[in-house]
Design an enzyme around this catalytic site. Structure first.
Site, PDB file in Angstrom:
ATOM      1  N   GLY A  11       0.816  -1.216   0.000  1.00 55.99           N
ATOM      2  CA  GLY A  11       0.000   0.000   0.000  1.00 55.99           C
ATOM      3  C   GLY A  11       0.847   1.263   0.000  1.00 55.99           C
ATOM      4  CE1 TYR A  12       1.788   7.930  -0.531  1.00 55.19           C
ATOM      5  CE2 TYR A  12       0.210   8.385   1.225  1.00 55.19           C
ATOM      6  CZ  TYR A  12       1.234   8.800   0.394  1.00 55.19           C
ATOM      7  OH  TYR A  12       1.695  10.091   0.488  1.00 55.19           O
ATOM      8  CG  PHE A  81       1.933  -0.320   7.066  1.00 56.12           C
ATOM      9  CD1 PHE A  81       2.034   1.038   7.315  1.00 56.12           C
ATOM     10  CD2 PHE A  81       3.078  -1.103   7.152  1.00 56.12           C
ATOM     11  CE1 PHE A  81       3.259   1.610   7.641  1.00 56.12           C
ATOM     12  CE2 PHE A  81       4.306  -0.539   7.485  1.00 56.12           C
ATOM     13  CZ  PHE A  81       4.395   0.815   7.726  1.00 56.12           C
ATOM     14  CB  SER A 125      -5.518   7.304  12.339  1.00 54.39           C
ATOM     15  OG  SER A 125      -6.146   8.481  11.916  1.00 54.39           O
ATOM     16  CE1 TYR A 149      -8.829   3.880   9.243  1.00 53.91           C
ATOM     17  CE2 TYR A 149      -8.865   6.187   9.909  1.00 53.91           C
ATOM     18  CZ  TYR A 149      -8.161   5.072   9.495  1.00 53.91           C
ATOM     19  OH  TYR A 149      -6.788   5.131   9.346  1.00 53.91           O
ATOM     20  CE  LYS A 153      -6.163   2.472  11.423  1.00 53.34           C
ATOM     21  NZ  LYS A 153      -5.195   1.465  10.992  1.00 53.34           N
ATOM     22  CG  ASN A 199      -7.283  11.423   1.852  1.00 50.57           C
ATOM     23  OD1 ASN A 199      -7.174  10.226   1.648  1.00 50.57           O
ATOM     24  ND2 ASN A 199      -7.760  11.891   2.988  1.00 50.57           N
ATOM     25  CG  LEU A 200      -6.247  19.136  -0.239  1.00 54.32           C
ATOM     26  CD1 LEU A 200      -7.407  19.755  -0.997  1.00 54.32           C
ATOM     27  CD2 LEU A 200      -5.734  20.080   0.842  1.00 54.32           C
ATOM     28  NE  ARG A 231      -8.194  17.829   8.511  1.00 51.87           N
ATOM     29  CZ  ARG A 231      -9.154  18.712   8.783  1.00 51.87           C
ATOM     30  NH1 ARG A 231      -8.828  19.901   9.269  1.00 51.87           N
ATOM     31  NH2 ARG A 231     -10.421  18.425   8.592  1.00 51.87           N
ATOM     32  NE  ARG A 291     -14.204  15.951   3.854  1.00 54.48           N
ATOM     33  CZ  ARG A 291     -12.995  15.501   3.546  1.00 54.48           C
ATOM     34  NH1 ARG A 291     -12.756  14.987   2.356  1.00 54.48           N
ATOM     35  NH2 ARG A 291     -12.008  15.569   4.407  1.00 54.48           N
TER      36      ARG A 291
HETATM   37  P1  NAD Z   1      -3.423   1.533   1.670  1.00 53.88           P
HETATM   38  O1  NAD Z   1      -4.835   1.143   1.436  1.00 53.88           O
HETATM   39  O2  NAD Z   1      -2.657   2.149   0.563  1.00 53.88           O
HETATM   40  O3  NAD Z   1      -2.590   0.279   2.205  1.00 53.88           O
HETATM   41  C1  NAD Z   1      -3.177  -0.754   2.968  1.00 53.88           C
HETATM   42  C2  NAD Z   1      -2.663  -2.067   2.405  1.00 53.88           C
HETATM   43  O4  NAD Z   1      -3.242  -3.121   3.165  1.00 53.88           O
HETATM   44  C3  NAD Z   1      -3.065  -2.296   0.945  1.00 53.88           C
HETATM   45  O5  NAD Z   1      -1.945  -2.766   0.243  1.00 53.88           O
HETATM   46  C4  NAD Z   1      -4.167  -3.360   1.010  1.00 53.88           C
HETATM   47  O6  NAD Z   1      -4.189  -4.171  -0.135  1.00 53.88           O
HETATM   48  C5  NAD Z   1      -3.758  -4.106   2.265  1.00 53.88           C
HETATM   49  N1  NAD Z   1      -4.870  -4.755   2.962  1.00 53.88           N
HETATM   50  C6  NAD Z   1      -6.075  -4.223   3.282  1.00 53.88           C
HETATM   51  N2  NAD Z   1      -6.819  -5.116   3.943  1.00 53.88           N
HETATM   52  C7  NAD Z   1      -6.070  -6.247   4.062  1.00 53.88           C
HETATM   53  C8  NAD Z   1      -6.276  -7.514   4.662  1.00 53.88           C
HETATM   54  N3  NAD Z   1      -7.447  -7.821   5.247  1.00 53.88           N
HETATM   55  N4  NAD Z   1      -5.279  -8.435   4.596  1.00 53.88           N
HETATM   56  C9  NAD Z   1      -4.113  -8.148   3.970  1.00 53.88           C
HETATM   57  N5  NAD Z   1      -3.852  -6.949   3.393  1.00 53.88           N
HETATM   58  C10 NAD Z   1      -4.820  -6.015   3.444  1.00 53.88           C
HETATM   59  O7  NAD Z   1      -3.421   2.488   2.952  1.00 53.88           O
HETATM   60  P2  NAD Z   1      -2.250   3.401   3.524  1.00 53.88           P
HETATM   61  O8  NAD Z   1      -2.596   4.813   3.253  1.00 53.88           O
HETATM   62  O9  NAD Z   1      -0.934   2.875   3.113  1.00 53.88           O
HETATM   63  O10 NAD Z   1      -2.478   3.156   5.076  1.00 53.88           O
HETATM   64  C11 NAD Z   1      -1.756   2.169   5.786  1.00 53.88           C
HETATM   65  C12 NAD Z   1      -2.238   2.148   7.223  1.00 53.88           C
HETATM   66  O11 NAD Z   1      -2.086   3.450   7.787  1.00 53.88           O
HETATM   67  C13 NAD Z   1      -3.718   1.794   7.375  1.00 53.88           C
HETATM   68  O12 NAD Z   1      -3.852   0.973   8.512  1.00 53.88           O
HETATM   69  C14 NAD Z   1      -4.381   3.133   7.599  1.00 53.88           C
HETATM   70  O13 NAD Z   1      -5.556   3.015   8.370  1.00 53.88           O
HETATM   71  C15 NAD Z   1      -3.293   3.887   8.359  1.00 53.88           C
HETATM   72  N6  NAD Z   1      -3.407   5.344   8.211  1.00 53.88           N
HETATM   73  C16 NAD Z   1      -3.421   5.899   6.964  1.00 53.88           C
HETATM   74  C17 NAD Z   1      -3.549   7.274   6.822  1.00 53.88           C
HETATM   75  C18 NAD Z   1      -3.597   7.913   5.448  1.00 53.88           C
HETATM   76  O14 NAD Z   1      -4.043   9.062   5.344  1.00 53.88           O
HETATM   77  N7  NAD Z   1      -3.140   7.249   4.388  1.00 53.88           N
HETATM   78  C19 NAD Z   1      -3.667   8.083   7.955  1.00 53.88           C
HETATM   79  C20 NAD Z   1      -3.642   7.480   9.211  1.00 53.88           C
HETATM   80  C21 NAD Z   1      -3.509   6.098   9.331  1.00 53.88           C
HETATM   81  N1  UDP Z   2     -10.553  18.972   1.301  1.00 54.95           N
HETATM   82  C1  UDP Z   2     -11.116  19.769   0.315  1.00 54.95           C
HETATM   83  N2  UDP Z   2     -11.423  19.183  -0.884  1.00 54.95           N
HETATM   84  C2  UDP Z   2     -11.193  17.875  -1.156  1.00 54.95           C
HETATM   85  C3  UDP Z   2     -10.624  17.069  -0.136  1.00 54.95           C
HETATM   86  C4  UDP Z   2     -10.326  17.652   1.072  1.00 54.95           C
HETATM   87  O1  UDP Z   2     -11.337  20.956   0.522  1.00 54.95           O
HETATM   88  O2  UDP Z   2     -11.506  17.404  -2.260  1.00 54.95           O
HETATM   89  C5  UDP Z   2     -10.196  19.584   2.587  1.00 54.95           C
HETATM   90  C6  UDP Z   2     -10.910  18.984   3.802  1.00 54.95           C
HETATM   91  O3  UDP Z   2     -12.134  19.646   4.020  1.00 54.95           O
HETATM   92  C7  UDP Z   2      -9.876  19.224   4.920  1.00 54.95           C
HETATM   93  C8  UDP Z   2      -8.530  19.107   4.188  1.00 54.95           C
HETATM   94  O4  UDP Z   2      -8.823  19.339   2.803  1.00 54.95           O
HETATM   95  O5  UDP Z   2      -9.991  20.537   5.436  1.00 54.95           O
HETATM   96  C9  UDP Z   2      -7.862  17.749   4.337  1.00 54.95           C
HETATM   97  O6  UDP Z   2      -8.800  16.746   3.964  1.00 54.95           O
HETATM   98  P1  UDP Z   2      -8.380  15.210   3.828  1.00 54.95           P
HETATM   99  O7  UDP Z   2      -9.611  14.454   3.450  1.00 54.95           O
HETATM  100  O8  UDP Z   2      -7.197  15.102   2.925  1.00 54.95           O
HETATM  101  O9  UDP Z   2      -7.870  14.821   5.286  1.00 54.95           O
HETATM  102  P2  UDP Z   2      -8.704  14.709   6.665  1.00 54.95           P
HETATM  103  O10 UDP Z   2      -9.852  15.656   6.610  1.00 54.95           O
HETATM  104  O11 UDP Z   2      -9.109  13.290   6.755  1.00 54.95           O
HETATM  105  O12 UDP Z   2      -7.717  15.105   7.709  1.00 54.95           O
END
Ligand code: NAD
Ligand code: UDP
Length: 336
Positions: A11-12, A81, A125, A149, A153, A199-200, A231, A291
């Site tokens: 993942g990311y 992750f 998170s 969600y 967590k 996400n933004l 943010r 939103r």
């Molecule tokens: P992502 O969706 O890109 O990566 C998650 C990975 O987990 C993917 O590769 C997906 O295929 C895999 N996956 C999902 N469910 C699975 C399962 N049941 N078994 C095996 N693999 C599985 O997400 P990300 O942005 O890389 O986030 C990673 C972690 O960080 C997540 O737990 C997410 O909740 C947490 N997180 C992300 C953000 C964000 O903004 N990206 C912010 C806070 C926390």
């Molecule tokens: N946001 C926006 N337009 C979009 C997506 C997000 O204006 O298409 C704004 C949202 O209202 C927030 C900020 O950008 O103020 C970050 O949003 P994001 O969804 O990326 O993160 P989160 O709100 O989950 O922290």
């Protein structure tokens, strides 16, 4: 040199963590069901590092499969992750979120317990804090998530803390991410959202590349300097390096929860301006109503991460946008 199991490593954030781990000389086995990622990400990780990793396709709810991988590869620690991450989807499909996130993490922990692997770095998170009582959020801010969600967590965090209390020979780092953006500086890996990005920054990047016409800014009447939401954006490579620091800090068993953010808030308009500078074109936008569920502003207190792990974020908002743009412009359709 140790073998680290990385769940969700395609993942990311996980793919960037794999780069950081391999570059630091660790060995990596990724366990991912590819439900929200592509195996191509793992090929790119290996290309960046000039080093191979092991990839196993599987679901974290499959306790036996995880146990087998932990044992077969002599894993010493887990970076966890894998899971679902959309706030909106969690409201629409809470049972799916409790299943994949909570039950999945429970099975993973049981597999770890059975195979004697007691070190875990967990992706939590900032959503666990809920509506701010004060800012910046310190780690002792009340935990009161306002959506399913965030509640998944918090349940996992509680499960990890309870496990540590029952057996203090575990090492557990709970990392509360703020807003990860950007990409590895090579432009080879990055965020590849499916469907319309919530996400933004991914949305802005898709406007810049021409996949979407205009950005909707959700509210310009917030109690912030320019009226748009604020943010704490953090470069995904800083975040990845935070995981290495957490792992090192777990050399002796302990359990801690830390924020991973920069400590600085940026408004939506500041992000748009920084991205325009990075991509060299204008991002057209419309101001829309707020939103539902959004908060005016939040950002991290960063002292605990610095004190416990010797880690601070180093990369600027400009670098986040430049690197995100390099990834997006080199890969207009993501990994396809
Ligand atoms: P992502 O969706 O890109 O990566 C998650 C990975 O987990 C993917 O590769 C997906 O295929 C895999 N996956 C999902 N469910 C699975 C399962 N049941 N078994 C095996 N693999 C599985 O997400 P990300 O942005 O890389 O986030 C990673 C972690 O960080 C997540 O737990 C997410 O909740 C947490 N997180 C992300 C953000 C964000 O903004 N990206 C912010 C806070 C926390
Ligand atoms: N946001 C926006 N337009 C979009 C997506 C997000 O204006 O298409 C704004 C949202 O209202 C927030 C900020 O950008 O103020 C970050 O949003 P994001 O969804 O990326 O993160 P989160 O709100 O989950 O922290």
């Amino acid at each position: 040199m140790t073998m680290i199991l990385v769940t969700g490593g395609a993942g990311y954030i996980g793919s960037h963590a794999c780069v950081a781990l391999l570059a630091a000389g660790e060995d990596v086995v990724v366990f991912d069901n590819f439900s929200n990622s592509s195996p191509i990400a793992l090929q790119r990780v290996q290309q960046i590092c000039g080093k191979s990793l092991i990839a196993v396709e599987g679901d974290i709810r499959d306790e036996r499969a995880i146990e087998q991988v932990l044992t077969q590869y002599n894993c010493t620690a887990v970076m966890h992750f894998a899971g679902l991450k959309s706030v909106q989807d969690s409201v629409a499909e809470p049972l799916e979120y409790y299943d994949q996130n909570v039950i999945g993490s429970h099975r993973l922990l049981r597999a770890m317990q059975r195979s004697g692997v007691k070190t875990m770095v967990f992706s939590s998170s900032a959503t666990v804090y809920g509506t701010p009582k004060f800012l910046p959020y310190t780690e002792d801010h009340p935990l009161n998530p306002v959506n399913p969600y965030g509640r998944t967590k918090l349940i996992i965090e509680d499960m990890l803390r309870d496990q540590y209390v029952s057996d203090p020979s575990w090492g557990i780092a709970i990392l509360r991410y703020f807003n990860p953006v950007g990409a590895h500086e090579s432009g080879l890996i990055g965020e590849d959202p499916r469907g319309v990005p919530n996400n933004l920054v991914p949305f802005v990047a898709q406007v810049a590349i021409g996949r979407r016409e205009r950005l909707n800014i959700w509210g310009a009447d917030y109690d912030t300097p320019d009226g748009t939401g604020v943010r704490d954006y953090i470069h995904v490579m800083d975040l990845a390096l935070g995981h290495l620091s957490a792992l090192k800090a777990l050399d002796s068993p302990k359990c801690f929860s830390v924020n991973l953010g920069t400590g600085t808030g940026s408004s939506v308009l500041e992000v748009v301006r920084a991205f325009e500078k990075a991509c060299g074109s204008t991002i057209p936008y419309d101001i829309k109503s707020r939103r539902p569920g959004d908060i005016d502003a939040y950002y991290a207190a960063t002292e605990t991460a610095s004190r416990l792990m010797g880690w601070t974020a180093a990369r600027s908002l400009e670098a986040m946008c430049a690197d995100h743009w390099r990834w997006q412009s080199n890969n207009p359709n993501g990994y396809c």
